[in-house]
Design an enzyme around this catalytic site. Structure first.
Site, PDB file in Angstrom:
ATOM      1  N   TYR A 231      36.938  64.668  44.155  1.00 34.41           N
ATOM      2  CA  TYR A 231      36.967  63.312  44.727  1.00 34.41           C
ATOM      3  C   TYR A 231      36.838  63.389  46.252  1.00 34.41           C
ATOM      4  O   TYR A 231      35.813  63.096  46.805  1.00 34.41           O
ATOM      5  CB  TYR A 231      38.235  62.571  44.303  1.00 34.41           C
ATOM      6  CG  TYR A 231      38.217  61.125  44.737  1.00 34.41           C
ATOM      7  CD1 TYR A 231      37.460  60.180  44.044  1.00 34.41           C
ATOM      8  CD2 TYR A 231      38.917  60.697  45.856  1.00 34.41           C
ATOM      9  CE1 TYR A 231      37.406  58.861  44.459  1.00 34.41           C
ATOM     10  CE2 TYR A 231      38.873  59.373  46.277  1.00 34.41           C
ATOM     11  CZ  TYR A 231      38.124  58.455  45.576  1.00 34.41           C
ATOM     12  OH  TYR A 231      38.072  57.150  45.990  1.00 34.41           O
TER      13      TYR A 231
ATOM     14  N   SER B  27      32.901  57.154  41.822  1.00 31.56           N
ATOM     15  CA  SER B  27      33.116  56.324  43.001  1.00 31.56           C
ATOM     16  C   SER B  27      32.829  57.154  44.262  1.00 31.56           C
ATOM     17  O   SER B  27      31.717  57.638  44.434  1.00 31.56           O
ATOM     18  CB  SER B  27      34.543  55.764  42.972  1.00 31.56           C
ATOM     19  OG  SER B  27      34.679  54.695  43.848  1.00 31.56           O
TER      20      SER B  27
ATOM     21  N   ASP C  34      30.678  45.986  37.747  1.00 33.57           N
ATOM     22  CA  ASP C  34      31.366  46.770  38.775  1.00 33.57           C
ATOM     23  C   ASP C  34      31.188  46.059  40.109  1.00 33.57           C
ATOM     24  O   ASP C  34      30.128  46.114  40.718  1.00 33.57           O
ATOM     25  CB  ASP C  34      30.799  48.199  38.854  1.00 33.57           C
ATOM     26  CG  ASP C  34      31.636  49.104  39.757  1.00 33.57           C
ATOM     27  OD1 ASP C  34      32.434  48.567  40.555  1.00 33.57           O
ATOM     28  OD2 ASP C  34      31.507  50.328  39.662  1.00 33.57           O
TER      29      ASP C  34
ATOM     30  N   HIS D   4      34.418  48.941  37.298  1.00 30.34           N
ATOM     31  CA  HIS D   4      34.616  50.195  38.021  1.00 30.34           C
ATOM     32  C   HIS D   4      35.493  51.162  37.229  1.00 30.34           C
ATOM     33  O   HIS D   4      35.546  52.344  37.535  1.00 30.34           O
ATOM     34  CB  HIS D   4      35.231  49.903  39.390  1.00 30.34           C
ATOM     35  CG  HIS D   4      35.050  51.003  40.386  1.00 30.34           C
ATOM     36  ND1 HIS D   4      33.809  51.474  40.762  1.00 30.34           N
ATOM     37  CD2 HIS D   4      35.948  51.740  41.080  1.00 30.34           C
ATOM     38  CE1 HIS D   4      33.963  52.435  41.649  1.00 30.34           C
ATOM     39  NE2 HIS D   4      35.246  52.625  41.867  1.00 30.34           N
TER      40      HIS D   4
END
Length: 717
Positions: free
Chosen positions: A476, A557, A643, A682
């Site tokens: 991430y 993301s 999203d 999302h």
């Protein structure tokens, strides 16, 4: 699938005349037309891509086996921590495969439980989800948020707890909102955005600006709600109100982006002789964005806050509202030299529960509120505290522990006992999974600049390090978010039945070592995230877990940005890329929905220096045919039509550019595909059935492209 060689991608209109100028540099944007989600051309594009992707995924050899095993193992009971509101206990429970978890109520811990609120009844297909809830101080009324199809837009509804009676009040146009009742139970604070042209169902891309704070009185219409705070000169500001433990003060936290910093205002309700009847007379305690201040508790005018003020690993401070000048502030719990203070809670009147992160592993302590002294250490294995309940007036706490190999253990601790002994309140088991067959190790490797990066590696015990294993490398690296050990059924099936190894490096940009670690991977330092992740792949290859051809990189993301940038920079290093709801257009992300809030981490192309950082790694703008015989890894992008956090146009434009660049290259035999889901956002609130379908597609794609065979494996229980 031998037809991969002759992959025929859809013909996509390319408009090279669409050129934007940034600080004297011209940048073409040939797929800008895909930014309109309602255009017929965009809808036709989505259909044409799914028409290639879905048949491909359905034909993948292990898809059905993976789906069936995943569904079978997913079917285990999932509990949340009980929490006390008024005289009753509540908890969330999912029998196994329910699309949404159900809220239950008990009159005591020993009493029978009954269904209080079942979100599965909100819709046939489970796509309406509970998003936030708040009880009155006496536990007699509940406000709860509903979100449709994964959108961030929320509708707030109300219930009387006794008899689970639905009330007529409804609040619309709510997004990124607080829900805070005044202690008299007569109403609550919440946030809305002004009316905007067009739709507000999560498929639009309109920027979210000018959020306002309102107070709603129970039993009245939303049109009668009282405006309590607005910031017309600062359209990006977002605020959240909460009531102090004693109900006297309204504490207002104001943020501008995603950075862990906020302004801090308050209002003493005793200065409101007519009650809440207009914009409140806010006292500006901290009127800058220098640090974060999170309210923990107060004793009279002495307030305790968690802060990163000159303390990147966080500390607790006391501020006396009667002597608010900064020189009077005192440290209650000083910053640790090694560990990050993740959260704090006041319980049993004068105790503090503190959760620290030590090398990405949770540590839980009990401290004294009066002097800050440590009273107890709660014993924990290597893993993460994922749930907690216990308020100032409660005499017990519950906390939930999870790890890569532990689906969940809920502990209860009675804080009135002479000797504090946490007991197992509930243990969660997964059928067909024996954690003793697996192991988790934590290693530290050097990144490109010599920084030591921690990484968890999880796999079956006794594997040979012979470079033969498929590795799922997940990352991430952003927004001060720590990626801590967590339980994932799909990853267990990957390890159990596809011989997989899971690797999770805690790269810079996250919060694993506090704000310094975050700053090491943001703004001008963003390339460090990509370097850390690529160094993790190289370490795994050097240590004979795998070869580059058997590494799948995965992120969502901001993690989607990570894997796309790494695939552009080092296509030779990975065999497969799974990119979920990624941020791909780094020059325009700030123009859509809440994207402007991310400029605190990424920067903004409107500023010349920041444009120069962004153009170097923006996934959309750095796609090129790799040198020599190197091709792009097999790539699957995933996004959802609702999203409205990372709008789907990012993924649509990226896959168009990628297919266009590689479609005529005979060396590109790996597929480059996108899966666009409907009635999906999302990720928050996604129904179980949709999650199982998505993971089945993802791992089938991985297995197909890494040529993995299914290993029918019954765990020995």
């Amino acid at each position: 699938m031998d037809a991969i060689m002759s992959f025929k991608y859809p013909e996509v209109r390319r408009d090279d005349s669409k050129v934007d100028e940034y600080h004297g540099e011209k940048v073409t944007d040939p797929y800008a037309w895909l930014e309109d989600p309602d255009a017929d051309d965009t809808k036709a594009f989505v259909d044409s891509q799914n028409a290639i992707t879905m048949p491909y995924l359905e034909k993948c050899k292990v898809r059905q086996q993976f789906h069936d095993r995943l569904k079978e193992m997913w079917d285990f009971p999932k509990y949340g921590c009980p929490f006390k509101r008024g005289p009753r206990y509540f908890y969330f429970y999912n029998t196994g495969l329910q699309n949404q978890s159900v809220l239950y109520v008990q009159d005591s811990l020993e009493a029978d439980s009954r269904v209080f609120l079942d979100p599965n009844k909100f819709s046939e297909d489970g796509t309406v989800a509970l998003r936030g809830y708040s009880y009155t101080e006496d536990g007699e009324y509940l406000a709860y948020g509903l979100s449709s199809s994964g959108s961030d837009w929320v509708t707030i509804k109300f219930m009387k707890v006794d008899g689970a009676e639905q009330l007529p009040d409804v609040l619309e146009r709510v997004k990124f909102s607080c829900m805070s009742w005044t202690h008299d139970g007569k109403g609550l604070f919440y946030n809305t955005y002004p009316q905007q042209d067009g739709k507000t169902d999560g498929t639009e891309t309109t920027a979210n600006l000018h959020q306002k704070l309102y107070y709603h009185r129970l039993g009245t219409k939303q049109s009668e709600d009282v405006l309590c705070a607005e910031f017309p000169d600062n359209p990006k500001w977002m605020s959240g109100a909460e009531l102090s433990n004693d109900g006297r003060y309204i504490v207002l936290s104001i943020s501008e982006g995603c950075d862990p910093v906020n302004r801090l205002y308050y209002c003493d309700m005793e200065t409101l002789p007519k009650g809440i009847d207009g914009v409140l007379p806010w006292v500006k305690l901290v009127d800058n964005f220098d640090a974060e201040y999170e309210y923990i508790t107060n004793e009279g005018t002495v307030f305790t806050f968690k802060t990163n003020l000159k303390s990147p690993r966080y500390k607790l401070i006391n501020i006396d509202f009667s002597k608010p000048e900064m020189e009077n502030w005192t440290d209650l719990i000083p910053e640790s030299e090694t560990d990050v203070l993740e959260w704090a809670a006041c319980v049993n009147n004068n105790k503090l529960v503190l959760c620290f992160l030590h090398d990405v592993k949770s540590q839980l302590y009990l401290h004294d509120l009066n002097g800050g002294n440590r009273l107890t250490t709660f014993p924990l294995d290597v893993g993460t505290i994922t749930g907690y309940s216990g308020k100032k007036k409660d005499q017990e706490i519950f906390y939930q522990f999870t790890s890569f190999l532990t689906p969940g253990v809920i502990y209860r601790c009675d804080l009135t006992a002479e000797v504090l002994t946490p007991t197992v309140f509930r243990q969660i088991d997964v059928k067909g999974f024996n954690p003793a067959e697996f192991q988790t190790v934590q290693v530290f490797f050097n990144s490109k600049d010599g920084t030591k990066i921690p990484m968890f590696i999880v796999h079956r015990k006794g594997i040979e390090l012979d470079s033969s294993h498929p590795v799922l490398l997940y990352g991430y690296g952003g927004f001060n978010i720590s990626i801590t050990p967590g339980f994932s059924v799909s990853r267990i099936v990957f390890m159990l039945c596809l011989g997989g190894v899971l690797a999770v490096p805690n790269i810079r940009g996250g919060g694993e070592y506090g704000e310094t670690w975050h700053k090491g991977g943001m703004l001008a330092n963003k390339q460090n995230c990509f370097d850390d992740f690529q160094a993790a792949a190289e370490w795994l290859i050097e240590n004979k877990y795998c070869t580059s051809n058997t590494i799948t990189i995965n992120g969502g993301s901001n993690g989607g940005l990570l894997v796309a940038a790494c695939a552009n920079q080092r296509p030779d290093l990975f065999g497969c890329v799974i990119n979920q709801v990624g941020v791909m257009d780094m020059l325009k992300f700030h123009k859509f929905t809440i994207g402007h809030a991310w400029t605190t981490d990424f920067g903004c192309s409107d500023i010349k220096e920041e444009f120069e950082w962004l153009i170097k790694y923006s996934p959309l703008h750095n796609i090129k045919s790799p040198e020599g015989a190197i091709q792009y890894p097999a790539t699957l992008l995933l996004t959802g039509d609702h999203d409205d956090r990372v709008v789907p146009l990012h993924s649509l434009k990226y896959i168009s550019e990628l297919q266009y660049t590689m479609k005529d290259e005979s060396k590109q035999t790996n597929p480059l595909l996108i899966r666009i889901d409907t009635k999906a956002g999302h990720g928050a609130g996604k129904p179980t059935a949709k999650i199982i379908e998505e993971y089945s597609d993802v791992y089938a794609f991985i297995a197909e492209n890494l040529k993995l065979t299914w290993q029918e494996s019954e765990a020995k229980l």
